[in-house]
Design a protein around this motif. Structure first.
Motif, PDB file in Angstrom:
ATOM      1  N   MET A 123       1.367   1.346   1.618  1.00 11.53           N
ATOM      2  CA  MET A 123       0.648   0.162   2.524  1.00 11.53           C
ATOM      3  C   MET A 123       0.186   0.398   3.440  1.00 11.53           C
ATOM      4  SD  MET A 123       3.567  -2.829   1.656  1.00 11.53           S
ATOM      5  CE  MET A 123       3.778  -3.809   0.233  1.00 11.53           C
ATOM      6  N   PHE A 124      -1.080  -0.063   3.758  1.00  9.04           N
ATOM      7  CA  PHE A 124      -1.915  -0.098   4.941  1.00  9.04           C
ATOM      8  C   PHE A 124      -1.921  -1.413   5.478  1.00  9.04           C
ATOM      9  CE2 PHE A 124      -3.396   3.813   3.085  1.00  9.04           C
ATOM     10  CZ  PHE A 124      -3.271   4.830   3.934  1.00  9.04           C
ATOM     11  N   ASN A 158      -6.636  -8.275   9.408  1.00 17.61           N
ATOM     12  CA  ASN A 158      -5.377  -8.731   8.981  1.00 17.61           C
ATOM     13  C   ASN A 158      -5.084  -8.745   7.546  1.00 17.61           C
ATOM     14  OD1 ASN A 158      -3.017  -9.478  10.022  1.00 17.61           O
ATOM     15  ND2 ASN A 158      -3.506 -11.835   9.828  1.00 17.61           N
ATOM     16  N   GLN A 159      -5.227  -7.698   7.074  1.00 16.94           N
ATOM     17  CA  GLN A 159      -5.033  -7.562   5.635  1.00 16.94           C
ATOM     18  C   GLN A 159      -4.101  -6.398   5.319  1.00 16.94           C
ATOM     19  OE1 GLN A 159      -8.289  -7.225   2.753  1.00 16.94           O
ATOM     20  NE2 GLN A 159      -9.103  -9.372   3.299  1.00 16.94           N
ATOM     21  N   ILE A 160      -3.439  -6.395   4.239  1.00 16.02           N
ATOM     22  CA  ILE A 160      -2.527  -5.465   3.775  1.00 16.02           C
ATOM     23  C   ILE A 160      -3.419  -4.643   2.456  1.00 16.02           C
ATOM     24  CG2 ILE A 160      -0.380  -4.807   2.823  1.00 16.02           C
ATOM     25  CD1 ILE A 160       0.822  -7.067   4.337  1.00 16.02           C
ATOM     26  N   TRP A 161      -3.437  -3.484   2.365  1.00 19.84           N
ATOM     27  CA  TRP A 161      -3.982  -2.731   1.323  1.00 19.84           C
ATOM     28  C   TRP A 161      -2.839  -1.953   0.717  1.00 19.84           C
ATOM     29  CZ3 TRP A 161      -9.428  -0.967   2.887  1.00 19.84           C
ATOM     30  CH2 TRP A 161     -10.539  -1.936   3.113  1.00 19.84           C
ATOM     31  N   ILE A 162      -2.716  -1.935  -0.638  1.00 17.03           N
ATOM     32  CA  ILE A 162      -1.808  -1.353  -1.314  1.00 17.03           C
ATOM     33  C   ILE A 162      -2.425  -0.482  -2.232  1.00 17.03           C
ATOM     34  CG2 ILE A 162       0.190  -1.625  -2.925  1.00 17.03           C
ATOM     35  CD1 ILE A 162       0.089  -4.585  -1.792  1.00 17.03           C
ATOM     36  N   VAL A 166      -4.251   1.630  -9.020  1.00 23.04           N
ATOM     37  CA  VAL A 166      -4.778   0.524  -8.534  1.00 23.04           C
ATOM     38  C   VAL A 166      -4.830   0.206  -6.849  1.00 23.04           C
ATOM     39  CG1 VAL A 166      -4.554  -0.575 -10.788  1.00 23.04           C
ATOM     40  CG2 VAL A 166      -2.601  -0.739  -9.159  1.00 23.04           C
ATOM     41  N   TRP A 167      -5.958  -0.616  -6.474  1.00 24.87           N
ATOM     42  CA  TRP A 167      -5.810  -1.032  -5.073  1.00 24.87           C
ATOM     43  C   TRP A 167      -5.834  -2.411  -5.051  1.00 24.87           C
ATOM     44  CZ3 TRP A 167     -11.220  -1.997  -2.517  1.00 24.87           C
ATOM     45  CH2 TRP A 167     -11.193  -2.391  -1.367  1.00 24.87           C
ATOM     46  N   ILE A 168      -4.634  -2.896  -4.577  1.00 19.91           N
ATOM     47  CA  ILE A 168      -4.547  -4.364  -4.259  1.00 19.91           C
ATOM     48  C   ILE A 168      -4.595  -4.714  -2.965  1.00 19.91           C
ATOM     49  CG2 ILE A 168      -2.637  -6.161  -4.517  1.00 19.91           C
ATOM     50  CD1 ILE A 168      -1.319  -4.295  -6.679  1.00 19.91           C
ATOM     51  N   VAL A 208      -4.371   0.414  12.448  1.00 21.80           N
ATOM     52  CA  VAL A 208      -3.664   0.462  11.322  1.00 21.80           C
ATOM     53  C   VAL A 208      -1.952   0.452  11.338  1.00 21.80           C
ATOM     54  CG1 VAL A 208      -5.565   1.322   9.959  1.00 21.80           C
ATOM     55  CG2 VAL A 208      -3.811   2.775  10.579  1.00 21.80           C
ATOM     56  N   ALA A 209      -1.390  -0.024  10.373  1.00 26.61           N
ATOM     57  CA  ALA A 209      -0.105   0.364  10.080  1.00 26.61           C
ATOM     58  C   ALA A 209       0.206   1.017   8.703  1.00 26.61           C
ATOM     59  CB  ALA A 209       0.815  -0.744  10.434  1.00 26.61           C
ATOM     60  N   GLU A 210       0.787   1.708   8.464  1.00 25.48           N
ATOM     61  CA  GLU A 210       1.156   2.229   7.244  1.00 25.48           C
ATOM     62  C   GLU A 210       2.697   2.634   6.800  1.00 25.48           C
ATOM     63  OE1 GLU A 210       0.632   6.942   6.921  1.00 25.48           O
ATOM     64  OE2 GLU A 210      -1.125   6.082   8.150  1.00 25.48           O
ATOM     65  N   GLN A 211       3.119   2.543   5.408  1.00 18.78           N
ATOM     66  CA  GLN A 211       4.429   2.981   5.056  1.00 18.78           C
ATOM     67  C   GLN A 211       4.255   3.484   3.846  1.00 18.78           C
ATOM     68  OE1 GLN A 211       7.179  -0.411   5.342  1.00 18.78           O
ATOM     69  NE2 GLN A 211       9.017   1.130   5.545  1.00 18.78           N
ATOM     70  N   ASP A 212       5.109   4.537   3.407  1.00 17.88           N
ATOM     71  CA  ASP A 212       5.062   5.223   2.026  1.00 17.88           C
ATOM     72  C   ASP A 212       6.333   4.667   1.329  1.00 17.88           C
ATOM     73  OD1 ASP A 212       3.073   7.066   2.733  1.00 17.88           O
ATOM     74  OD2 ASP A 212       4.529   8.489   3.741  1.00 17.88           O
ATOM     75  N   PHE A 213       5.815   4.774   0.068  1.00 20.45           N
ATOM     76  CA  PHE A 213       6.798   3.975  -0.930  1.00 20.45           C
ATOM     77  C   PHE A 213       6.957   4.998  -1.902  1.00 20.45           C
ATOM     78  CE2 PHE A 213       5.575   0.327   1.211  1.00 20.45           C
ATOM     79  CZ  PHE A 213       6.768  -0.725   1.321  1.00 20.45           C
ATOM     80  N   GLN A 214       7.911   4.765  -2.950  1.00 23.43           N
ATOM     81  CA  GLN A 214       8.412   5.851  -4.064  1.00 23.43           C
ATOM     82  C   GLN A 214       6.884   5.860  -4.781  1.00 23.43           C
ATOM     83  OE1 GLN A 214      11.905   3.254  -5.163  1.00 23.43           O
ATOM     84  NE2 GLN A 214      12.897   5.425  -5.349  1.00 23.43           N
ATOM     85  N   ASN A 215       6.148   4.835  -5.176  1.00 27.50           N
ATOM     86  CA  ASN A 215       5.086   4.895  -6.004  1.00 27.50           C
ATOM     87  C   ASN A 215       3.802   4.371  -5.262  1.00 27.50           C
ATOM     88  OD1 ASN A 215       3.758   5.346  -8.525  1.00 27.50           O
ATOM     89  ND2 ASN A 215       4.121   3.352  -9.065  1.00 27.50           N
ATOM     90  N   GLY A 216       3.654   5.110  -3.931  1.00 29.52           N
ATOM     91  CA  GLY A 216       2.366   4.413  -3.344  1.00 29.52           C
ATOM     92  C   GLY A 216       2.383   4.184  -1.847  1.00 29.52           C
TER      93      GLY A 216
END
Length: 242
Positions: A113-114, A120-124, A134-136, A103-111
């Protein structure tokens, strides 16, 4: 000397064993019957005192996962890694899929991303204006050679960053995603992590399993475990390191 045995296990555990001591490394087949046929290879080695020692194989583990299209929503189709074959258990529900994925991951101000490499999908994982978690999920459409970031975008404060590559492409182009997630608060990084899929569904009056939405567990680098629920399209943190 070593004898190689092929074992076929049975639910009655009644053993039909025919083995004889042989000379010259001759191979012997030993058959045992079980409900579901599971073939294992063991090695029997003669010991100096005339006895034998049995080397058992290591337990089966799932190390990789492969994509399978699941019924999705307007967000996207969620592919679920599947095992190599069915595993019978006393429970009528399918055995959960447990393995390791990249996996790859990154933190945001409000959530957060994986990126899940096997599908080959991005999960938010984020929160909408109503305060719902919410899961997008979206396909990762970034390809090598594409623009990695928008040089005209400047973070509003120190310690905030513009995501790049697949994360950045989705963050810039998806309606309302930038305002919903905010800016990244750290760099993107990749690693191998634990993944689980637990099947949903019901058992009908004939005691037959009928498939339904399940849930995914993805472990972040800091060992926080995120649960993504297919039925509600939501996420939650189910375990977090102290």
């Amino acid at each position: 000397m070593k004898h190689r045995f092929i074992l076929i296990l049975s639910i009655t555990l009644a053993l039909l064993l025919t083995a004889c001591d042989s000379i010259g490394g001759q191979e012997i087949l030993v058959e045992m019957e079980v409900t579901t046929v599971v073939t294992e290879l063991v090695v029997v080695t003669a010991t100096p005192d005339g006895g034998t020692s049995v080397a058992q194989p290591a337990p089966l583990t799932v190390n990789t996962v492969s994509p399978e299209d699941m019924e999705g929503t307007e967000d996207a189709t969620t592919a679920t890694p599947e095992p190599a074959g069915p595993t019978p258990t006393p429970d009528i529900y399918p055995t959960p899929i447990v393995g390791e994925i990249l996996v790859a991951e990154q933190d945001f101000q409000n959530g957060k991303m994986f990126w899940l490499q096997p599908i080959n999908q991005i999960w938010i994982a984020t929160t909408n204006s109503e305060g719902e978690q919410v899961w997008i999920n979206r396909a990762d459409e970034f390809e090598e050679g594409m623009i990695e970031l928008d040089s005209d975008l400047t973070p509003p404060a120190q310690g905030l960053f513009q995501p790049i590559r697949g994360f950045g492409m989705l963050w810039r182009n998806e309606d309302n995603l930038q305002s919903m997630l905010g800016w990244a608060t750290g760099d993107e990084f990749g690693h191998t992590t634990n993944y689980e899929y637990h099947w949903g569904g019901t058992v009908n009056e004939d005691n037959e399993y009928e498939a339904g939405p399940g849930y995914h567990l993805v472990t972040a680098l800091n060992r926080t475990v995120y649960r993504f629920d297919e039925a509600t399209r939501t996420w939650e943190i189910v375990r977090q390191e102290e």
